[in-house]
Design a protein around this motif. Sequence first.
Motif, PDB file in Angstrom:
ATOM      1  N   VAL A   1      40.514  30.070  40.110  1.00 17.29           N
ATOM      2  CA  VAL A   1      40.080  30.931  41.212  1.00 17.29           C
ATOM      3  C   VAL A   1      38.795  30.380  41.805  1.00 17.29           C
ATOM      4  O   VAL A   1      38.013  29.676  41.133  1.00 17.29           O
ATOM      5  CB  VAL A   1      39.872  32.385  40.737  1.00 17.29           C
TER       6      VAL A   1
ATOM      7  N   ARG B   1      40.176  42.294  46.991  1.00 18.86           N
ATOM      8  CA  ARG B   1      40.553  40.924  47.295  1.00 18.86           C
ATOM      9  C   ARG B   1      40.237  39.995  46.119  1.00 18.86           C
ATOM     10  O   ARG B   1      41.042  39.140  45.736  1.00 18.86           O
ATOM     11  CB  ARG B   1      39.843  40.468  48.568  1.00 18.86           C
ATOM     12  N   SER B   2      39.052  40.184  45.560  1.00 20.00           N
ATOM     13  CA  SER B   2      38.653  39.348  44.421  1.00 20.00           C
ATOM     14  C   SER B   2      39.507  39.633  43.194  1.00 20.00           C
ATOM     15  O   SER B   2      39.951  38.728  42.489  1.00 20.00           O
ATOM     16  CB  SER B   2      37.169  39.580  44.105  1.00 20.00           C
TER      17      SER B   2
ATOM     18  N   GLN C   1      42.954  38.197  43.562  1.00 19.92           N
ATOM     19  CA  GLN C   1      42.933  36.749  43.368  1.00 19.92           C
ATOM     20  C   GLN C   1      42.873  36.398  41.884  1.00 19.92           C
ATOM     21  O   GLN C   1      43.610  35.527  41.401  1.00 19.92           O
ATOM     22  CB  GLN C   1      41.745  36.139  44.112  1.00 19.92           C
TER      23      GLN C   1
END
Length: 597
Positions: free
Chosen positions: A231, A210-211, A214
Amino acid sequence: MLHSLTSRIVFVGSIVSINLICLSGLLLSASNSMIASFEWNSHKQKITEIVSETLSDLREAQAEERGFLLTTDASFAKDFDDRVASALAKVNLLEQLVQDNPIQHERAQSLQIATNQRIDTLTKQITLARQGRFEEARSRVVLGQGRVDMAIIVQKADEIRQTEQELLIAREATAKAHVSWNRKLVIGGCLIIVILINGLLYVVLNGMRRSVRQIARAMSDFGNGNRTVRVDDHMGCTEFDMLAQGYNTMAARLDAAMQAQEASDDKLLKANAELKRNNEAMELLGEMAHRLQAARTSSELSAIICAFVPRVLPGIPGALYTHNHINNQLERIAQWGTPPVGCDSLLPNACWALRLGQSHSVSAPGGDVVCQHVASDVNAYHCEPLFASGEVVGLLYLQSNVEEENRFRLVALVENIASALVNQNLQKDLREQTIHDPLTGLYNRRYMEETLNTELSMASKNNTTLGLIMADIDHFKHINDEFGHDAGDMVLRTIANEIQNSFRSNDIVCRYGGEEFLIITTSHPLDTLIPRVENLRNTLSKLDLYYNGQPLGKTTMSFGIAMWDKSLSTDTSAIIRKADTALYQAKKNGRDRIVIG
């Protein structure tokens, strides 16, 4: 709890170690590999950032140097030395960071050498510019070596960044292989541990993915032109928080560098536009100067000024004054703009620019002392004195503010106009010398012949009166023989002055030759001309002339008058011959008399 990625991996490893020491060791090895991958990623970003900032500093230094060369404005290069020092420091730091990789270290050294060469070239060119040798500096730029050097630097920088990217991919692949291998071991060793580890790893990896997604999405958007994308630096994991913060910092710096580049490009565009305007103005000034030097009369000079000044200084009405040394006044010879500006004439003391010997302007009511010659309803104006050899030759009056971008044009304009006024004054002086007799100050025979021919044509065309008086000093040779030629010259000057005072300003008094004088008159018919000549004859006969204390005796003159009429041709010789015949008759009849031809 377990906020950092490291602590989560350690927790998983602790559970495994309770059940299987060996398995926990393998898992610990995998975790160390993953940590190394993250560290390498951070290392790569730092190297990439340093390379990008080095290129940015070089481009900024190059842009400031070119801006300085184009505009000769030192403010464009105020940060040049700081940019150069920053680039040197970053390329040296890069060389230290890649010492553990021989290939990258060699490339970093090549980049360091290329950067030093480029900086050396830029420094030499900026040094020439700061010494005022702009043309030499520009000629070095035109050679194009800078573009070649910069292309080499960009190529070497791209090689370093590409290699770092490949190393990162390789590290990530190695870490993933370790994870996969350990996962198989866990499954084979203990089903419960495998299930637990898989569950924990799923949670950890899902957060990582997920990170990463992003950050990758933000980087992609940034690369596509969205420089505002950032971010979230609170991802629930310390390492990714650091990565996000690093990305945000890098993006902010790149955005600032690109904004600075765009601002620099905008400045260059404006500088180029101003340079183009100045070049156009210089062409106009060149054309004007060429015509001014060819002007022969004040009307021609005025026409040239009115044609070109409004184009050199558009939208600014004004007037040009020339200095009349005889009455010490400045007289307006040209004006442009609507409505007409300036007064017809003014005294030098009425203008503060002429008093101070420098330009004087008022930009707003009450901003400075106002010249006496300026109208009361004028709120802004500019007076520029015109000097030549330390003397006032004229005044340029502009009824408006002169903005800073027009100062260059104004200076060149003033120089051209002052030079033209001096040239015209010299031509007037030469003209006066060629048409006046140096001893008496009267018009000479050459001017008399030109003027008589013109007046005869006008009299014939308009059917007007024209008279010609030829006069001769009686016994003048006796004065020269007895008292000397200096005494004779004094007599000639005295009589010339008396003749000049006896006629109107529009009558033309000439020294015909020796002791002979000739007067052309268009303002007297014969019945009024005879009494005027008779009064002159009586005045001369009553003069008591002395030279060095010696009386020169009685001085008389004989006069022959001829009036032009239709019976005579318009050839000047006919009326001169008629007047000369009448003078000869006056001499023959006993001198000191008037004879009508």
